[in-house]
Design a protein around this motif. Structure first.
Motif, PDB file in Angstrom:
ATOM      1  N   UNK A 134       0.498  -1.272  -0.185  1.00  0.00           N
ATOM      2  CA  UNK A 134       0.064  -0.163  -0.037  1.00  0.00           C
ATOM      3  C   UNK A 134       0.974   1.384  -0.077  1.00  0.00           C
ATOM      4  N   UNK A 135       1.429   0.991   0.789  1.00  0.00           N
ATOM      5  CA  UNK A 135       2.683   2.129   1.005  1.00  0.00           C
ATOM      6  C   UNK A 135       3.363   2.685  -0.615  1.00  0.00           C
ATOM      7  N   UNK A 136       3.983   1.664  -1.093  1.00  0.00           N
ATOM      8  CA  UNK A 136       4.447   2.268  -2.202  1.00  0.00           C
ATOM      9  C   UNK A 136       3.421   2.130  -3.751  1.00  0.00           C
ATOM     10  N   UNK A 137       2.260   1.486  -3.801  1.00  0.00           N
ATOM     11  CA  UNK A 137       1.241   2.570  -4.313  1.00  0.00           C
ATOM     12  C   UNK A 137       0.840   3.574  -3.634  1.00  0.00           C
ATOM     13  N   UNK A 138       0.847   3.957  -2.922  1.00  0.00           N
ATOM     14  CA  UNK A 138       0.650   5.787  -2.113  1.00  0.00           C
ATOM     15  C   UNK A 138       1.288   6.558  -2.796  1.00  0.00           C
ATOM     16  N   UNK A 139       3.111   5.890  -3.334  1.00  0.00           N
ATOM     17  CA  UNK A 139       4.267   6.801  -4.529  1.00  0.00           C
ATOM     18  C   UNK A 139       3.831   6.443  -5.674  1.00  0.00           C
ATOM     19  N   UNK A 140       2.249   5.906  -6.447  1.00  0.00           N
ATOM     20  CA  UNK A 140       2.033   6.014  -7.435  1.00  0.00           C
ATOM     21  C   UNK A 140       3.407   4.152  -8.621  1.00  0.00           C
ATOM     22  N   UNK A 141       3.675   3.742  -7.589  1.00  0.00           N
ATOM     23  CA  UNK A 141       4.520   2.521  -7.709  1.00  0.00           C
ATOM     24  C   UNK A 141       3.945   1.268  -7.793  1.00  0.00           C
ATOM     25  N   UNK A 142       4.606   0.570  -8.469  1.00  0.00           N
ATOM     26  CA  UNK A 142       3.806  -1.098  -8.516  1.00  0.00           C
ATOM     27  C   UNK A 142       4.715  -1.571  -7.644  1.00  0.00           C
ATOM     28  N   UNK A 143       4.292  -2.694  -6.669  1.00  0.00           N
ATOM     29  CA  UNK A 143       4.748  -3.735  -6.431  1.00  0.00           C
ATOM     30  C   UNK A 143       4.830  -5.203  -7.010  1.00  0.00           C
ATOM     31  N   UNK A 144       6.035  -5.941  -7.448  1.00  0.00           N
ATOM     32  CA  UNK A 144       5.987  -6.807  -8.472  1.00  0.00           C
ATOM     33  C   UNK A 144       6.377  -7.926  -8.227  1.00  0.00           C
ATOM     34  N   UNK A 145       7.117  -8.021  -7.247  1.00  0.00           N
ATOM     35  CA  UNK A 145       7.694  -9.362  -6.456  1.00  0.00           C
ATOM     36  C   UNK A 145       7.951  -9.115  -4.609  1.00  0.00           C
ATOM     37  N   UNK A 146       7.798 -10.074  -4.427  1.00  0.00           N
ATOM     38  CA  UNK A 146       7.974 -10.148  -2.798  1.00  0.00           C
ATOM     39  C   UNK A 146       8.757 -11.282  -2.798  1.00  0.00           C
ATOM     40  N   UNK A 147       9.628 -11.486  -2.060  1.00  0.00           N
ATOM     41  CA  UNK A 147      10.869 -12.278  -1.811  1.00  0.00           C
ATOM     42  C   UNK A 147      11.408 -12.694  -0.588  1.00  0.00           C
ATOM     43  N   UNK A 148      11.017 -13.544   0.233  1.00  0.00           N
ATOM     44  CA  UNK A 148      11.421 -13.526   1.574  1.00  0.00           C
ATOM     45  C   UNK A 148      11.696 -14.746   2.064  1.00  0.00           C
ATOM     46  N   UNK A 149      12.599 -14.769   3.231  1.00  0.00           N
ATOM     47  CA  UNK A 149      13.550 -16.900   2.909  1.00  0.00           C
ATOM     48  C   UNK A 149      12.092 -17.418   3.277  1.00  0.00           C
ATOM     49  N   UNK A 150      11.925 -17.053   3.912  1.00  0.00           N
ATOM     50  CA  UNK A 150      10.250 -17.832   5.160  1.00  0.00           C
ATOM     51  C   UNK A 150       9.029 -17.202   4.495  1.00  0.00           C
ATOM     52  N   UNK A 151       8.306 -18.804   4.369  1.00  0.00           N
ATOM     53  CA  UNK A 151       6.915 -18.582   4.593  1.00  0.00           C
ATOM     54  C   UNK A 151       6.187 -19.571   5.467  1.00  0.00           C
TER      55      UNK A 151
END
Ligand SMILES: O=P(O)(O)OC[C@H]1O[C@H](OP(=O)(O)OP(=O)(O)O)[C@H](O)[C@@H]1O
Ligand SMILES: Nc1ncnc2[nH]cnc12
Length: 175
Positions: A134-151
């Motif tokens: 949501x913060x990225x979207x508030x900047x007008x940008x787009x989150x294209x990916x999420x990378x985590x060590x563990x789910x």
């Protein structure tokens, strides 16, 4: 990697099994391998970098996201807990596995239209990722990916963040 992440029962509160990544960070080969794998989430199948920024969420997302940004040759943007950033911010409040928090980003840290990879250690309820998106979207940008060590697959993180569709989620390990 799994042997370098330690389960700590009942931390920070009863009933939570905390995933402690500090042994992994202390192992230079393990740390380098996970940073390289997380950075790969910012490349396409040909190895071309497809993101403009890496965003890391305070605090463990800083440790992993900053070196991943350097590996990709793109800028790193910190998303911080409330009250830490000195400039104008966008802010979002959210719930996590053991509490509630507010995250902030500098309004001008990410340009409109930029493509962003979020990097963190754990995807649990998905509250942190959803708030950061949501913060990225508030900047007008787009989150294209999420990378985590563990789910943590016993929690609804993927559903919460709408994984699949336009959001590509990479988890190096699922528990
Ligand atoms: O999917 P969620 O339920 O949102 O949980 C995942 C988040 O929780 C932890 O951070 P925490 O807020 O504990 O901060 P820290 O890194 O400063 O310890 C972890 O590093 C993720 O950012
Ligand atoms: N179980 C857990 N271990 C480590 N970090 C977390 N963030 C949310 N849940 C967590």
């Amino acid at each position: 990697m799994d042997r370098l992440v330690v389960d700590v029962p009942d931390f920070p509160e009863p009933g939570v099994v905390f995933k402690d990544i500090t042994p992994l960070l202390a192992d230079p080969e393990g740390f380098a391998a996970v940073v390289a794998a997380l950075a790969d989430a910012g490349r396409d199948a040909d190895g071309t970098v497809v993101v403009d920024k890496v965003v890391g969420m305070e605090a463990r997302g800083f440790i992993l996201g900053a070196p991943a940004a350097l590996a990709l040759g793109v800028g790193f943007v910190p998303v911080r807990k409330a009250g830490k950033l000195p400039g104008d911010v966008h802010a979002v409040s959210y719930d996590l596995e053991y509490g509630q928090a507010t995250l902030e980003v500098h309004c001008h840290a990410i340009a409109p239209g930029e493509r962003v990879l979020l990097v963190d250690d754990v995807l649990a309820t998905g509250g942190t990722v959803a708030a950061t998106r949501d913060l990225v979207a508030a900047c007008g940008a787009v989150t294209t990916g999420v990378a985590v060590l563990m789910e943590l697959s016993f929690l609804p993180g993927r559903a919460t963040i709408g994984a699949g569709g336009e959001l590509d989620v990479t988890a190096l390990s699922t528990v």
